[in-house]
Write a protein that holds these residues in place. Structure first.
Motif, PDB file in Angstrom:
ATOM      1  N   ALA A  47      48.616  47.265  47.551  1.00 39.15           N
ATOM      2  CA  ALA A  47      48.463  46.041  46.773  1.00 39.15           C
ATOM      3  C   ALA A  47      49.498  46.014  45.660  1.00 39.15           C
ATOM      4  O   ALA A  47      49.665  47.000  44.937  1.00 39.15           O
ATOM      5  N   VAL A  48      50.165  44.894  45.530  1.00 36.90           N
ATOM      6  CA  VAL A  48      51.156  44.699  44.479  1.00 36.90           C
ATOM      7  C   VAL A  48      50.552  43.928  43.313  1.00 36.90           C
ATOM      8  O   VAL A  48      50.734  44.272  42.151  1.00 36.90           O
ATOM      9  N   GLY A  49      49.811  42.896  43.639  1.00 44.73           N
ATOM     10  CA  GLY A  49      49.185  42.083  42.608  1.00 44.73           C
ATOM     11  C   GLY A  49      48.561  40.858  43.218  1.00 44.73           C
ATOM     12  O   GLY A  49      48.650  40.637  44.430  1.00 44.73           O
ATOM     13  N   GLY A  56      43.448  31.368  37.443  1.00 43.39           N
ATOM     14  CA  GLY A  56      44.885  31.623  37.374  1.00 43.39           C
ATOM     15  C   GLY A  56      45.263  32.973  36.802  1.00 43.39           C
ATOM     16  O   GLY A  56      46.449  33.249  36.599  1.00 43.39           O
ATOM     17  N   LYS A  57      44.270  33.828  36.546  1.00 40.40           N
ATOM     18  CA  LYS A  57      44.602  35.147  36.019  1.00 40.40           C
ATOM     19  C   LYS A  57      45.344  35.963  37.067  1.00 40.40           C
ATOM     20  O   LYS A  57      45.129  35.797  38.264  1.00 40.40           O
ATOM     21  N   THR A  58      46.195  36.838  36.586  1.00 37.60           N
ATOM     22  CA  THR A  58      46.973  37.685  37.462  1.00 37.60           C
ATOM     23  C   THR A  58      46.682  39.158  37.195  1.00 37.60           C
ATOM     24  O   THR A  58      46.347  39.549  36.072  1.00 37.60           O
ATOM     25  N   TYR A  59      46.797  39.941  38.227  1.00 39.88           N
ATOM     26  CA  TYR A  59      46.567  41.376  38.155  1.00 39.88           C
ATOM     27  C   TYR A  59      47.705  42.063  38.909  1.00 39.88           C
ATOM     28  O   TYR A  59      48.180  41.556  39.928  1.00 39.88           O
ATOM     29  N   TYR A  60      48.089  43.232  38.405  1.00 43.38           N
ATOM     30  CA  TYR A  60      49.224  43.931  39.000  1.00 43.38           C
ATOM     31  C   TYR A  60      48.932  45.417  39.165  1.00 43.38           C
ATOM     32  O   TYR A  60      48.191  46.015  38.368  1.00 43.38           O
ATOM     33  N   ALA A  61      49.546  45.993  40.186  1.00 42.29           N
ATOM     34  CA  ALA A  61      49.516  47.438  40.330  1.00 42.29           C
ATOM     35  C   ALA A  61      50.310  48.064  39.187  1.00 42.29           C
ATOM     36  O   ALA A  61      51.270  47.472  38.671  1.00 42.29           O
ATOM     37  N   ASP A  62      49.924  49.278  38.823  1.00 40.33           N
ATOM     38  CA  ASP A  62      50.620  49.969  37.728  1.00 40.33           C
ATOM     39  C   ASP A  62      52.110  50.119  38.025  1.00 40.33           C
ATOM     40  O   ASP A  62      52.940  50.051  37.118  1.00 40.33           O
ATOM     41  N   SER A  63      52.433  50.293  39.287  1.00 35.05           N
ATOM     42  CA  SER A  63      53.821  50.555  39.663  1.00 35.05           C
ATOM     43  C   SER A  63      54.743  49.361  39.441  1.00 35.05           C
ATOM     44  O   SER A  63      55.968  49.527  39.409  1.00 35.05           O
ATOM     45  N   VAL A  64      54.176  48.157  39.299  1.00 30.95           N
ATOM     46  CA  VAL A  64      55.014  46.966  39.138  1.00 30.95           C
ATOM     47  C   VAL A  64      54.744  46.231  37.834  1.00 30.95           C
ATOM     48  O   VAL A  64      55.448  45.258  37.522  1.00 30.95           O
ATOM     49  N   THR A  65      53.762  46.652  37.091  1.00 25.95           N
ATOM     50  CA  THR A  65      53.424  45.979  35.829  1.00 25.95           C
ATOM     51  C   THR A  65      54.630  45.964  34.900  1.00 25.95           C
ATOM     52  O   THR A  65      55.286  46.980  34.694  1.00 25.95           O
ATOM     53  N   GLY A  66      54.889  44.784  34.358  1.00 28.44           N
ATOM     54  CA  GLY A  66      56.033  44.618  33.472  1.00 28.44           C
ATOM     55  C   GLY A  66      57.311  44.249  34.185  1.00 28.44           C
ATOM     56  O   GLY A  66      58.292  43.862  33.540  1.00 28.44           O
TER      57      GLY A  66
END
Length: 120
Positions: A47-49, A56-66
């Motif tokens: 999972a990437v995000g 409309g909230k978004t969530y991201y994997a730690d590896s791609v956050t930022g």
């Protein structure tokens, strides 16, 4: 017929950017939360995000956050994945999918996937 089609993939150098699009047809995209997943050779789907349909909230994997940003344009039935500061480890086939933010095993619909290659 429900269909998701990814576009915008290709090659980039480390530190570069790409934007993936996920175009929906046969259904109204804003009824669904949309997740982005990726699969590198020999690995499971990761999972990437995702972006939640209700708020409309978004969530991201730690590896791609930022570095990665997900957005949607409901008028165009399209979800985007903006990928900045790309790394070689981002190389994978990327998929958009409905109904899951974290587990590939519970996605309902998904696209054919698109290759992203990051190398110098």
């Amino acid at each position: 017929q429900v269909q998701l089609v990814e576009s915008g993939g290709g090659s980039a150098q480390p530190g570069g950017s790409l934007r993936l699009s996920c175009q929906a047809s046969g259904f109204t995209l804003d009824y669904y939360s949309i997740g982005w997943f990726r699969q590198a050779p020999g690995k499971e789907h990761e999972a990437v995000g995702c972006i939640i349909n209700s708020d409309g909230k978004t969530y991201y994997a730690d590896s791609v956050t930022g570095r990665f940003t997900i957005s949607r344009d409901n008028g165009k039935d399209t979800v985007y994945l903006q990928m900045n500061s790309l790394k070689p480890e981002d190389t994978a086939v990327y998929y958009c999918a409905t109904d899951s933010c974290s587990s590939w095993s519970v996605v309902n619909y998904y696209g054919q996937g698109i290759q992203v290659t990051v190398s110098s």
